[in-house]
Design an enzyme around this catalytic site. Structure first.
Site, PDB file in Angstrom:
ATOM      1  N   CYS A  78      10.802  -0.011   7.541  1.00  0.00           N
ATOM      2  CA  CYS A  78      11.952  -0.321   6.687  1.00  0.00           C
ATOM      3  C   CYS A  78      12.943   0.851   6.640  1.00  0.00           C
ATOM      4  O   CYS A  78      13.604   1.099   7.642  1.00  0.00           O
ATOM      5  CB  CYS A  78      11.463  -0.762   5.318  1.00  0.00           C
ATOM      6  SG  CYS A  78      12.661  -1.799   4.491  1.00  0.00           S
ATOM      7  N   HIS A 169       7.045  -4.043   5.533  1.00  0.00           N
ATOM      8  CA  HIS A 169       6.197  -2.986   4.962  1.00  0.00           C
ATOM      9  C   HIS A 169       4.708  -3.266   5.172  1.00  0.00           C
ATOM     10  O   HIS A 169       4.048  -3.750   4.246  1.00  0.00           O
ATOM     11  CB  HIS A 169       6.432  -2.891   3.444  1.00  0.00           C
ATOM     12  CG  HIS A 169       7.753  -2.339   3.062  1.00  0.00           C
ATOM     13  ND1 HIS A 169       7.974  -0.995   2.886  1.00  0.00           N
ATOM     14  CD2 HIS A 169       8.918  -2.948   2.805  1.00  0.00           C
ATOM     15  CE1 HIS A 169       9.225  -0.799   2.542  1.00  0.00           C
ATOM     16  NE2 HIS A 169       9.828  -1.963   2.488  1.00  0.00           N
ATOM     17  N   GLU A 171       2.427  -1.287   5.063  1.00  0.00           N
ATOM     18  CA  GLU A 171       1.659  -0.421   4.155  1.00  0.00           C
ATOM     19  C   GLU A 171       1.478  -1.045   2.771  1.00  0.00           C
ATOM     20  O   GLU A 171       0.655  -0.576   1.991  1.00  0.00           O
ATOM     21  CB  GLU A 171       2.320   0.964   4.044  1.00  0.00           C
ATOM     22  CG  GLU A 171       3.589   1.058   3.210  1.00  0.00           C
ATOM     23  CD  GLU A 171       4.864   0.619   3.938  1.00  0.00           C
ATOM     24  OE1 GLU A 171       4.770  -0.044   4.992  1.00  0.00           O
ATOM     25  OE2 GLU A 171       5.959   0.934   3.433  1.00  0.00           O
TER      26      GLU A 171
HETATM   27  N1  GLN Z   1      17.496  -0.858   1.826  1.00  0.00           N
HETATM   28  C1  GLN Z   1      16.776   0.356   2.033  1.00  0.00           C
HETATM   29  C2  GLN Z   1      17.611   1.363   2.796  1.00  0.00           C
HETATM   30  O1  GLN Z   1      18.674   1.107   3.215  1.00  0.00           O
HETATM   31  C3  GLN Z   1      15.484   0.118   2.767  1.00  0.00           C
HETATM   32  C4  GLN Z   1      14.581  -0.724   1.908  1.00  0.00           C
HETATM   33  C5  GLN Z   1      13.129  -0.405   2.080  1.00  0.00           C
HETATM   34  O2  GLN Z   1      12.721   0.572   2.700  1.00  0.00           O
HETATM   35  N2  GLN Z   1      12.328  -1.222   1.448  1.00  0.00           N
HETATM   36  O3  GLN Z   1      17.165   2.457   2.970  1.00  0.00           O
END
Ligand code: GLN
Length: 192
Positions: A78, A169, A171
């Protein structure tokens, strides 16, 4: 192989638990000196613009750039994927990224926090329960990039050499198979 978990911000504790569950002792990374002690790195979800600032102020941005250039196996989830991407769309103007995997990602493109969702993801190593939280969308995949997992037609798990990136995610589920995949398939190319 000693595995570090970038621990400046975000869901790093969950990555540490996943590693522990497969018998790998995680090393929390907050300084360039700590980075020197590990062979591979996990970059967690969180807030990529905040992480970018903390990477700069800690001196880790340059240290990680060097290690990526020498082939350090790295897995970003992410926000971690955003940091590894070659192009970040809808980023903050001062946000930096490592350009370690040839993908263009658009931040928050799967919707705002309220639009977070869970869905099944098919990969050659099995089905995964994907948790998407304000997730980045992969809008372009370079020719050197292998798509390992998709949500419908959309790539959500990609790999280029020793760099693995997921827009979800892994994790945050108790399923550590992707961590196992990372640990077992990435070759340690560290130059000592
Ligand atoms: N929207 C977040 C970002 O731009 C990422 C979201 C996440 O890691 N759950 O960093």
């Amino acid at each position: 192989m000693r595995i570090g978990v970038l621990a400046l911000q975000g869901a790093f504790a969950a990555h540490c638990e996943c590693l522990s569950s497969i018998g790998v002792e995680p090393v929390e990374i907050r300084t360039p000196a700590q980075l020197e002690t590990v062979d591979a790195l996990l970059m967690p979800g969180g807030e990529s613009s905040t992480m970018s600032q903390l990477l700069e102020s800690s001196g880790l941005f340059d240290a990680i750039t060097e290690r990526l250039a020498s082939g350090m196996p790295t897995f970003g989830t992410c926000a971690g994927m955003i940091l590894l991407a070659s192009e970040v769309l809808d980023g903050r103007s001062d946000q930096r990224n490592f350009s370690a995997i040839d993908i263009s990602v658009r931040r928050n493109a799967f919707g705002r926090q309220v639009d977070s969702f869970e869905s099944s993801i098919s990969t050659p190593i099995g089905e995964f329960h994907g948790v998407f939280i304000r997730a980045p969308r992969i809008e372009r995949v370079g020719t050197a990039v292998e798509v390992i997992g998709s949500l419908g037609d959309e790539p959500v798990l990609v790999r280029q050499g020793n760099v693995l990136a997921a827009s979800f995610h892994p994790e945050l589920t108790s399923d550590a198979r992707l961590h196992e995949y990372f640990v077992s398939t990435m070759s340690n190319t560290r130059k000592v």
